[in-house]
Enzyme design. Structure first.
Site, PDB file in Angstrom:
ATOM      1  N   SER A  23       0.843  -1.201   0.000  1.00 45.62           N
ATOM      2  CA  SER A  23       0.000   0.000   0.000  1.00 45.62           C
ATOM      3  C   SER A  23       0.872   1.242   0.000  1.00 45.62           C
ATOM      4  CB  SER A  23      -0.856  -0.018   1.275  1.00 45.62           C
ATOM      5  OG  SER A  23      -1.391   1.256   1.519  1.00 45.62           O
ATOM      6  N   LYS A  59       2.490  -4.023   6.599  1.00 42.49           N
ATOM      7  CA  LYS A  59       2.839  -3.990   5.173  1.00 42.49           C
ATOM      8  C   LYS A  59       4.344  -3.792   5.014  1.00 42.49           C
ATOM      9  CE  LYS A  59      -1.211  -4.488   3.262  1.00 42.49           C
ATOM     10  NZ  LYS A  59      -1.534  -5.787   2.671  1.00 42.49           N
ATOM     11  N   TYR A  79      -1.376  -1.327  11.038  1.00 43.50           N
ATOM     12  CA  TYR A  79      -1.699  -1.896   9.720  1.00 43.50           C
ATOM     13  C   TYR A  79      -0.560  -1.601   8.739  1.00 43.50           C
ATOM     14  CZ  TYR A  79      -3.239  -1.332   4.928  1.00 43.50           C
ATOM     15  OH  TYR A  79      -3.273  -1.345   3.556  1.00 43.50           O
TER      16      TYR A  79
HETATM   17  C1  UD1 Z   1      -6.786   4.897   3.957  1.00 45.25           C
HETATM   18  C2  UD1 Z   1      -5.820   4.474   5.011  1.00 45.25           C
HETATM   19  C3  UD1 Z   1      -4.622   3.834   4.328  1.00 45.25           C
HETATM   20  C4  UD1 Z   1      -5.072   2.656   3.501  1.00 45.25           C
HETATM   21  C5  UD1 Z   1      -6.146   3.102   2.516  1.00 45.25           C
HETATM   22  C6  UD1 Z   1      -6.726   1.870   1.852  1.00 45.25           C
HETATM   23  C7  UD1 Z   1      -6.200   5.983   6.906  1.00 45.25           C
HETATM   24  C8  UD1 Z   1      -5.637   7.067   7.733  1.00 45.25           C
HETATM   25  N1  UD1 Z   1      -5.454   5.616   5.842  1.00 45.25           N
HETATM   26  O1  UD1 Z   1      -6.140   5.840   3.113  1.00 45.25           O
HETATM   27  O2  UD1 Z   1      -3.676   3.416   5.286  1.00 45.25           O
HETATM   28  O3  UD1 Z   1      -3.987   2.094   2.810  1.00 45.25           O
HETATM   29  O4  UD1 Z   1      -7.196   3.789   3.194  1.00 45.25           O
HETATM   30  O5  UD1 Z   1      -7.716   2.206   0.960  1.00 45.25           O
HETATM   31  O6  UD1 Z   1      -7.251   5.447   7.182  1.00 45.25           O
HETATM   32  N2  UD1 Z   1     -12.359  11.302   3.977  1.00 45.25           N
HETATM   33  C9  UD1 Z   1     -13.389  12.141   4.368  1.00 45.25           C
HETATM   34  N3  UD1 Z   1     -14.523  11.579   4.894  1.00 45.25           N
HETATM   35  C10 UD1 Z   1     -14.686  10.222   5.046  1.00 45.25           C
HETATM   36  C11 UD1 Z   1     -13.629   9.380   4.644  1.00 45.25           C
HETATM   37  C12 UD1 Z   1     -12.469   9.936   4.123  1.00 45.25           C
HETATM   38  O7  UD1 Z   1     -13.295  13.352   4.255  1.00 45.25           O
HETATM   39  O8  UD1 Z   1     -15.734   9.783   5.535  1.00 45.25           O
HETATM   40  C13 UD1 Z   1     -11.148  11.893   3.372  1.00 45.25           C
HETATM   41  C14 UD1 Z   1      -9.855  11.603   4.125  1.00 45.25           C
HETATM   42  O9  UD1 Z   1      -9.621  12.574   5.097  1.00 45.25           O
HETATM   43  C15 UD1 Z   1      -8.847  11.602   2.978  1.00 45.25           C
HETATM   44  C16 UD1 Z   1      -9.634  11.082   1.780  1.00 45.25           C
HETATM   45  O10 UD1 Z   1     -11.009  11.280   2.109  1.00 45.25           O
HETATM   46  O11 UD1 Z   1      -8.420  12.915   2.681  1.00 45.25           O
HETATM   47  C17 UD1 Z   1      -9.408   9.609   1.500  1.00 45.25           C
HETATM   48  O12 UD1 Z   1      -9.643   8.855   2.670  1.00 45.25           O
HETATM   49  P1  UD1 Z   1      -9.678   7.247   2.664  1.00 45.25           P
HETATM   50  O13 UD1 Z   1     -10.605   6.776   1.612  1.00 45.25           O
HETATM   51  O14 UD1 Z   1      -9.934   6.801   4.064  1.00 45.25           O
HETATM   52  O15 UD1 Z   1      -8.223   6.838   2.183  1.00 45.25           O
HETATM   53  P2  UD1 Z   1      -6.771   7.219   2.780  1.00 45.25           P
HETATM   54  O16 UD1 Z   1      -6.871   8.037   3.994  1.00 45.25           O
HETATM   55  O17 UD1 Z   1      -5.975   7.770   1.653  1.00 45.25           O
END
Ligand code: UD1
Length: 342
Positions: A125, A153, A149
């Site tokens: 990842s 990895k 997690y």
């Molecule tokens: C997350 C994990 C990462 C993992 C990946 C797998 C965390 C901190 N990181 O990455 O380790 O490898 O998923 O897919 O969990 N967001 C919102 N509202 C929400 C959900 C997300 O605003 O309800 C925003 C987050 O702040 C971020 C973006 O959307 O800026 C993407 O979030 P997410 O889909 O959870 O992915 P990652 O954080 O990149």
């Protein structure tokens, strides 16, 4: 010859199994259904017309795994998806995460070696880049992690590196995924998170389809074009296809390579909201809230090594990703059924 696909009923594993079957590759799926359902196997059949061979097996069960290998002497190599992957849960249950993800991988490597199948494609990842000093991220950037997690990895990447040093017959491709989203275009397969989704796209899909009231946007004071977090979203079918190229590459050479799988484009949370609304005509109400601990400003790939080494690049755009996610969500509002319809 067949390819062992661990975690083959999960989100990325199932899409990869479909692409492999359609390309004429024989697959053997093993899964323990810890985060997936048997119905996925029926869906693979409905899409491909092939019922993949499946063994219910926990990779941490050494004896059970040996039986899988002993019964399938045609296993040529493995794509290893299986693993626990929820960041928040890993902080709460570090021992479970380290034990599950490391023991399973160690068992697998032992039997791949013992049964002469030293070709491995591993699901890593972009989380291994921690908080990158700059974007786009290249594979030679420094590695670090902020949660158990991610550490698993990273530790597995180190284990695989050491394996190749000890035995140069191994051929290993470590794929570092950015943010996989989307679904199979049939609407029969997609992401089916347990409970309230942690990741952005499944949450957006549920809001758009009336299952959740609004999206919580985690922070709008990041150093990005609109203040919300920027990520590299990649269609799961593009990602799946990269595994076929990785297996072909693993057959051609030995050693270890690390390869980013992303599009190279960064989109913010609000870009995603607007793209989803435009692609589907559905509304995605949202509220700006506090930052989520551990989140970073921007994370997107330099995907040029994947093109150079594997001849692979992503072909589907953000509209495709949103449309396909929505198709899956609207046809399967509660995810996969517990028991598949006959
Ligand atoms: C997350 C994990 C990462 C993992 C990946 C797998 C965390 C901190 N990181 O990455 O380790 O490898 O998923 O897919 O969990 N967001 C919102 N509202 C929400 C959900 C997300 O605003 O309800 C925003 C987050 O702040 C971020 C973006 O959307 O800026 C993407 O979030 P997410 O889909 O959870 O992915 P990652 O954080 O990149």
């Amino acid at each position: 010859m067949s390819i062992l696909v661990t975690g083959g009923t999960g989100f990325i594993g199932s899409h990869t199994a479909v692409e492999m079957i359609e390309a004429g590759t024989k697959v053997l799926i093993v899964d323990n259904f810890s985060n997936s359902k048997p119905a996925v196997l029926d869906r693979i059949f409905r899409i491909t017309g092939v019922k993949p061979e499946f063994v219910l097996c926990d990779l941490c069960d050494y004896d059970a795994l040996e039986i899988v290998f002993a019964n399938h002497p045609d296993i040529e190599g493995c794509i290893h998806f299986a693993g626990l992957k929820a960041v928040g849960e890993s902080v709460q249950k570090p021992v479970e995460y380290y034990r599950n993800n490391l023991v399973s991988t160690m068992n697998l490597c032992q039997f791949l070696a013992k049964y002469g199948a030293k070709k491995l494609v591993f699901s890593s990842s972009a989380t291994v880049y921690g908080k990158p000093a700059s974007v786009p991220i290249r594979e030679d950037f420094p590695l670090s992690c902020t949660n158990p997690y991610g550490e698993t990895k990273l530790v597995i990447e180190y284990l695989l590196r050491d394996l190749v040093v000890a035995d140069p017959e191994w051929s290993i491709v470590v794929l570092r995924y950015f943010n996989p989203i989307g679904a199979h275009k049939s609407g029969l397969m997609g992401e089916d998170p347990k409970g309230i989704p942690n990741n952005l796209l499944p949450y957006v899909s549920k809001v758009a389809n009336g299952k959740l009231p609004y999206l919580h946007v985690f922070g709008n004071d990041y150093h990005t074009h609109d203040g919300t977090g920027v990520r590299d979203y990649i269609h799961v079918v593009d990602l799946a296809r990269a595994h076929l190229d990785a297996i072909r590459y693993a057959r051609e050479r030995s050693g270890i390579d690390y390869i980013n799988l992303g599009t190279g484009c960064g989109y913010s949370v609000l870009d995603i909201v607007h793209a989803y609304e435009n692609a589907t005509g559905k509304k995605v109400p949202y509220r700006i809230e506090a930052r989520r601990p551990g989140d970073i400003d921007e994370c997107y790939a330099d995907p040029s090594k994947a093109l150079r080494v594997l001849g692979w690049k992503a072909e589907r755009n953000l509209e495709d990703m949103c449309r396909d996610s929505d198709h899956w969500q609207s046809l399967n509002p509660d995810g996969y059924p517990e028991k598949e319809e006959a």
